[in-house]
Design an enzyme around this catalytic site. Sequence first.
Site, short mmCIF file in Angstrom:
data_model
loop_
_atom_site.label_atom_id
_atom_site.label_comp_id
_atom_site.label_asym_id
_atom_site.label_seq_id
_atom_site.Cartn_x
_atom_site.Cartn_y
_atom_site.Cartn_z
N CYS A 1 0.80 -1.28 -0.08
CA CYS A 1 0.15 -0.18 -0.09
C CYS A 1 0.84 1.29 -0.04
CB CYS A 1 -0.88 0.08 1.09
SG CYS A 1 -2.19 -1.61 1.28
N HIS B 1 -2.41 7.02 3.04
CA HIS B 1 -2.88 5.67 2.36
C HIS B 1 -4.59 5.59 3.11
CE1 HIS B 1 -3.99 1.89 1.27
NE2 HIS B 1 -3.88 1.48 2.46
N ASN C 1 -10.33 0.79 0.40
CA ASN C 1 -8.83 0.55 0.62
C ASN C 1 -8.38 0.08 -0.63
OD1 ASN C 1 -6.17 -0.17 0.65
ND2 ASN C 1 -6.50 -1.13 2.98
O1 UT7 Z 1 -4.02 -1.13 3.41
C1 UT7 Z 1 -3.30 -2.30 4.18
C2 UT7 Z 1 -3.23 -1.82 5.81
N1 UT7 Z 1 -4.52 -1.96 6.35
C3 UT7 Z 1 -4.84 -1.42 7.21
O2 UT7 Z 1 -4.43 -0.15 7.67
C4 UT7 Z 1 -5.98 -2.18 8.31
C5 UT7 Z 1 -5.63 -1.38 9.70
N2 UT7 Z 1 -6.56 -2.19 10.55
C6 UT7 Z 1 -7.90 -1.52 10.56
O3 UT7 Z 1 -8.51 -0.69 9.70
C7 UT7 Z 1 -8.75 -2.15 11.67
O4 UT7 Z 1 -8.04 -2.81 12.74
C8 UT7 Z 1 -9.94 -3.10 11.29
C9 UT7 Z 1 -11.07 -1.93 10.57
C10 UT7 Z 1 -9.53 -4.07 10.21
C11 UT7 Z 1 -10.75 -3.71 12.22
O5 UT7 Z 1 -11.24 -2.65 13.26
P1 UT7 Z 1 -10.91 -2.97 14.79
O6 UT7 Z 1 -11.14 -1.89 15.44
O7 UT7 Z 1 -9.34 -3.23 14.85
O8 UT7 Z 1 -11.53 -4.23 15.00
P2 UT7 Z 1 -11.14 -5.73 15.54
O9 UT7 Z 1 -9.97 -6.41 14.33
O10 UT7 Z 1 -10.37 -5.60 17.04
O11 UT7 Z 1 -12.62 -6.63 15.66
C12 UT7 Z 1 -13.43 -6.30 16.60
C13 UT7 Z 1 -14.57 -7.30 16.24
C14 UT7 Z 1 -14.07 -8.80 16.31
O12 UT7 Z 1 -15.15 -9.41 17.14
P3 UT7 Z 1 -14.76 -9.95 18.74
O13 UT7 Z 1 -13.35 -10.96 18.62
O14 UT7 Z 1 -14.60 -8.60 19.23
O15 UT7 Z 1 -15.96 -10.81 19.12
C15 UT7 Z 1 -14.22 -9.16 14.94
O16 UT7 Z 1 -14.42 -10.64 14.66
O17 UT7 Z 1 -15.18 -7.10 15.10
C16 UT7 Z 1 -15.40 -8.46 14.58
N3 UT7 Z 1 -15.29 -8.03 12.88
C17 UT7 Z 1 -16.38 -7.76 12.16
N4 UT7 Z 1 -17.76 -7.67 12.79
C18 UT7 Z 1 -18.70 -7.22 12.01
C19 UT7 Z 1 -14.18 -8.16 12.23
N5 UT7 Z 1 -14.68 -7.73 10.70
C20 UT7 Z 1 -16.06 -7.64 11.16
C21 UT7 Z 1 -17.14 -7.17 10.13
N6 UT7 Z 1 -18.17 -6.99 10.53
N7 UT7 Z 1 -16.69 -6.79 8.79
#
Ligand code: UT7
Length: 328
Positions: A115, A253, A283
Amino acid sequence: MKNAKIAAFASHSPEKVVSNEELSRLVDTTDEWIQTRSGIRSRRISSSESENSSGLATQVALALFEKSGVKPEEIDAIVVTTVTPDMNTPSTAALVQRNIGAVNAGMCFDVNAACAGFVYGMSVGEKLISSGKHKKVLVLSAEVLSKATDWLDRSTCVLLADGAGGVLLTEGDEKSFLAEDFKSDGNKIDILHGGNFHVSNPWCEAPQDFKLYIRMKGREVFDFALKEMTKSINRLIEEAKASVNDVKYFVVHQANARIIQAAAKKLGVAQDRFYVNMHEYGNTSSASIPIALSDMIKKGLIKSETGDKIVISGFGAGMTVGSMLIAL
Ligand code: UT7
């Protein structure tokens, strides 16, 4: 040493718009979760072979010719940044060269810095011009992440998208590329990777667990991005003996609106000086910064030949981070 400048900006996105609501019918997610966690409302997804990376990049190149009046035969080099090339070989840049008839482009090659790719590509493009051997260089970023996406994995499929953007670099009178900063950390490969190729031949059987898709430990990538991007921008500003107040816009990004908000806060910069458009594009990996730049030109937020300073900064798999301070 010659100076390089950005002579034109352009972008091109696939026709098909996919909403969060449509994705909530594919995987267990909601519009509310996607918007609050990432800022994304919809994204463009390729729905035909002509919207492959080379096809999208070709449309960007054609738009750059229209905007600048430069002809394909005048192009000396083509740098394409992508993590989703049409094929392993030849390069996407070679396919673009064929498509646009850039018969005099001696150097046509791809750069993969995930990215952060556009920033790396810009650095390479600037060096090609400053060497004095190339006068007109296309730096194109094109991604069809949808083909590297596991459409059953809700943690990635709601984020990744397709699109392309790029610039035409030419010789300029003034120094325009003021400073750059790059960092890579190969120890963090496990937090973001995809599309593994195994050794497979008559003497070596490939393992069955092919990992074709992008896998990401979202929270760890989030923390890396915030920490390393802000550090990189601070090093950049210091190297240029400038201040964040000298910068009109920060174009980083477009992965997550929360990363951008937190970065602005950490750098002590007002949120509205960080351009945000991931809500409509998702993204798009290395294409996200040039798509944002092209949007900003269309909206009149930035203009060529003004001397206004912008910072571009990207982060991604590798883990890579790269930032540049550019006077328009
Ligand atoms: O371009 C490459 C670089 N990539 C990035 O910069 C991405 C960086 N990371 C992020 O943008 C964020 O970490 C995410 C958007 C991917 C996730 O947000 P988060 O606040 O870090 O959430 P998390 O990964 O801690 O997940 C929280 C919860 C989990 O459930 P539990 O374990 O708390 O029960 C996930 O299973 O959200 C759940 N979850 C979803 N729920 C509904 C993960 N994906 C989804 C979804 N819909 N699509």
